[in-house]
Enzyme design. Structure first.
Site, PDB file in Angstrom:
ATOM      1  N   TYR A 165     -27.181  35.547  35.130  1.00  0.00           N
ATOM      2  CA  TYR A 165     -28.193  34.766  35.833  1.00  0.00           C
ATOM      3  C   TYR A 165     -27.995  34.920  37.346  1.00  0.00           C
ATOM      4  O   TYR A 165     -26.899  35.229  37.810  1.00  0.00           O
ATOM      5  CB  TYR A 165     -28.079  33.281  35.477  1.00  0.00           C
ATOM      6  N   ALA A 166     -29.040  34.657  38.105  1.00  0.00           N
ATOM      7  CA  ALA A 166     -28.937  34.667  39.565  1.00  0.00           C
ATOM      8  C   ALA A 166     -29.700  33.480  40.134  1.00  0.00           C
ATOM      9  O   ALA A 166     -30.830  33.202  39.713  1.00  0.00           O
ATOM     10  CB  ALA A 166     -29.477  35.969  40.142  1.00  0.00           C
ATOM     11  N   HIS A 174     -30.638  24.217  44.203  1.00  0.00           N
ATOM     12  CA  HIS A 174     -30.268  23.085  43.347  1.00  0.00           C
ATOM     13  C   HIS A 174     -31.125  23.042  42.083  1.00  0.00           C
ATOM     14  O   HIS A 174     -30.607  22.752  40.989  1.00  0.00           O
ATOM     15  CB  HIS A 174     -30.394  21.782  44.134  1.00  0.00           C
ATOM     16  N   LYS A 233     -58.110   5.373  55.810  1.00  0.00           N
ATOM     17  CA  LYS A 233     -58.396   6.750  55.402  1.00  0.00           C
ATOM     18  C   LYS A 233     -57.361   7.628  56.088  1.00  0.00           C
ATOM     19  O   LYS A 233     -57.453   7.903  57.283  1.00  0.00           O
ATOM     20  CB  LYS A 233     -59.817   7.166  55.796  1.00  0.00           C
ATOM     21  N   ASN A 258     -32.169  41.269  34.759  1.00  0.00           N
ATOM     22  CA  ASN A 258     -32.553  42.232  33.722  1.00  0.00           C
ATOM     23  C   ASN A 258     -31.413  42.559  32.772  1.00  0.00           C
ATOM     24  O   ASN A 258     -31.612  43.233  31.758  1.00  0.00           O
ATOM     25  CB  ASN A 258     -33.047  43.534  34.360  1.00  0.00           C
ATOM     26  N   ASN A 277     -27.056  37.932  29.657  1.00  0.00           N
ATOM     27  CA  ASN A 277     -25.943  37.030  29.961  1.00  0.00           C
ATOM     28  C   ASN A 277     -25.610  36.919  31.449  1.00  0.00           C
ATOM     29  O   ASN A 277     -24.565  36.377  31.811  1.00  0.00           O
ATOM     30  CB  ASN A 277     -24.676  37.419  29.182  1.00  0.00           C
ATOM     31  N   ASN A 312     -24.481  23.347  54.189  1.00  0.00           N
ATOM     32  CA  ASN A 312     -24.944  24.290  55.221  1.00  0.00           C
ATOM     33  C   ASN A 312     -25.844  23.613  56.246  1.00  0.00           C
ATOM     34  O   ASN A 312     -25.750  23.871  57.448  1.00  0.00           O
ATOM     35  CB  ASN A 312     -25.728  25.440  54.585  1.00  0.00           C
ATOM     36  N   CYS A 313     -26.742  22.778  55.741  1.00  0.00           N
ATOM     37  CA  CYS A 313     -27.750  22.170  56.614  1.00  0.00           C
ATOM     38  C   CYS A 313     -27.141  21.200  57.616  1.00  0.00           C
ATOM     39  O   CYS A 313     -27.786  20.850  58.607  1.00  0.00           O
ATOM     40  CB  CYS A 313     -28.806  21.464  55.771  1.00  0.00           C
ATOM     41  N   SER A 366     -18.543  23.864  48.338  1.00  0.00           N
ATOM     42  CA  SER A 366     -19.345  22.631  48.327  1.00  0.00           C
ATOM     43  C   SER A 366     -19.512  21.993  49.703  1.00  0.00           C
ATOM     44  O   SER A 366     -19.378  20.781  49.864  1.00  0.00           O
ATOM     45  CB  SER A 366     -18.731  21.605  47.368  1.00  0.00           C
TER      46      SER A 366
END
Length: 438
Positions: A273-274, A299, A427, A268, A271, A42-43, A39
């Protein structure tokens, strides 16, 4: 009680686990993180090096202990998932401190291992990359221990630019080299001139079409034949997905090592996820594949996967717009939409305007260059880019929302600006793009 295993504990993984716990108080959730910290932002890392962020603790949101106390989620750092057996629904884990290996079963597996920094491959004590807090600490310690003054920054992407600026503001003397003449590739090439102008203004040396050939102590030999001495080298030469451990599984990888996912962020294999830097999806506004390894996508995907696992399968990922921004000294560079090299797949036109970011008579005005590309067949916006000293983020974010809602370039005339002299024009530049496109 279902067991959820998460690989990676930074933006995507930790956020996803936290969101799952918010929706599901019962499941057993465990996160494996191969590195020291979880946690962290990085930025923030270039700004920690530049001492803009006064204390590195501000870049670290949680420790494993604090995370467990707050959320009852177990985080095991220095634990690297080295293999996946998707038929048995287990992962093989290496404890990097003890070299012990063990298997952990899962009901749901979330892959968020991120990416690693590429290296030029030289064996040298003065070369560093910047990808995590451990890298940041190593750079900081080296600067202090060796009284570093001259730093060679290799690469001209947004991380290298941020690092160079922060080294300069810290009082060090950076030099920039890049192997080609194409810098900050997410921007239109002809809009990057202020980067070079900012370097020239501060007499910061730079050389394009330059590469390191050899490193001998502090002596650096370059492709151009130059031989120079530096106290330190920071390499910012791209990243690669941390997907080696996935190759032995049945999970599909593309030719670059990314994991293609569907709009539920599923691989593919059932169960599994990535999310985050490892995953590749598609654009929201056009029918093209897209990989956008930036914080927003990690996020957003984390929240969607949490909803999916909690039983809400109506929420899906609708695609990337590729919104990105970087500050370099006095200028801001931002773009949204397809990349410059992807425009060739469309029959498009471009319209641009350069005018003050706010009312000309109000003090402190400076030019803002805004450019929009649109599809000639339906007049929908494909890409926008902007550069200037102020107001860049506002215009690009507005155009991002316009693209999200598939507005045409002509409808930009109807954008109702929040106008007062310090902020814009009656404008706005966005309105002017719409008028000029007609």
């Amino acid at each position: 009680m279902p067991k959820i295993v998460v690989v990676g504990a930074v933006a995507g993984g930790a956020t996803c686990a936290s969101q799952i716990r918010r929706l599901d108080k019962e499941s057993d959730i465990i996160i494996f993180e191969k590195d020291r910290d979880m946690s962290f932002a990085n930025c923030a890392l270039p700004y920690v090096i530049g001492e803009v962020v006064e204390d590195r603790k501000y870049a670290l949101a949680y420790t494993p202990e604090k995370f467990y106390d707050r959320k009852q989620i177990t985080v095991k750092t220095y634990h690297e998932v080295i293999a996946i057996n998707d038929e048995r629904q287990t992962v093989s884990v290496l404890n990097r401190k003890t070299n012990e290996q063990f298997e952990e079963s899962y009901d749901k597996l979330i892959l968020s291992p991120g990416a690693s920094a590429n290296s030029l491959g030289f064996e040298s004590d003065i070369t560093f990359t910047l990808r995590n807090l451990e890298d940041t600490d190593a750079i900081e310690q080296f600067i202090k221990a060796n009284q570093v003054d001259k730093v060679l920054v290799v690469g001209a992407g947004y991380v290298s630019l941020e690092v160079l600026e922060n080294l300069y503001k810290r009082g060090l003397h950076p030099t920039l080299i890049h192997r080609s003449d194409k810098i900050n590739k997410l921007m239109d090439a002809d809009m990057n001139q202020p980067i070079l102008d900012e370097l020239d203004k501060r007499e910061i040396p730079y050389r394009l079409n330059e590469e390191i050939v050899a490193i001998n102590g502090n002596e650096i030999t370059f492709k151009s034949g130059r031989v120079e001495h530096y106290d330190m080298i920071i390499e910012g030469v791209g990243t690669h997905p941390n997907s080696k451990f996935i190759e032995s599984s049945n999970i599909k990888l593309d030719r670059k090592g990314f994991i293609p996912v569907n709009d539920k962020l599923e691989t593919n294999v059932p169960n599994i996820y990535a999310i985050g830097d490892i995953a590749t999806s598609h654009y929201r506004h056009v029918d093209l594949p897209a990989s956008v390894p930036l914080a927003w996508g990690a996020h957003r995907a984390a929240s969607i996967v949490a909803e999916q696992i909690a039983g809400n399968d109506t929420i899906e990922f609708k695609g990337f717009l590729g919104n990105n921004i970087v500050k370099f000294f006095d200028y801001t560079f931002a773009s949204v939409g397809v990349k410059p090299n992807e425009l060739k797949q469309f029959d498009y036109k471009m319209v641009e305007v350069t005018q003050g970011a706010h009312a000309n008579y109000y003090p402190g005005n400076s030019p803002l260059h805004l450019r929009v590309y649109y599809d000639t067949s339906n007049r929908q916006i494909l890409r926008a880019a902007a550069v200037g000293k102020e107001g860049v983020d506002k215009r690009i974010d507005v155009l991002s929302m316009a693209m999200m809602n598939q507005l045409t370039v002509d409808e930009l005339t109807e954008f109702e600006v929040a106008y007062a002299p310090p902020y814009s024009h009656p404008k706005d530049l966005i309105n002017m793009i719409g008028y000029k496109a007609k």
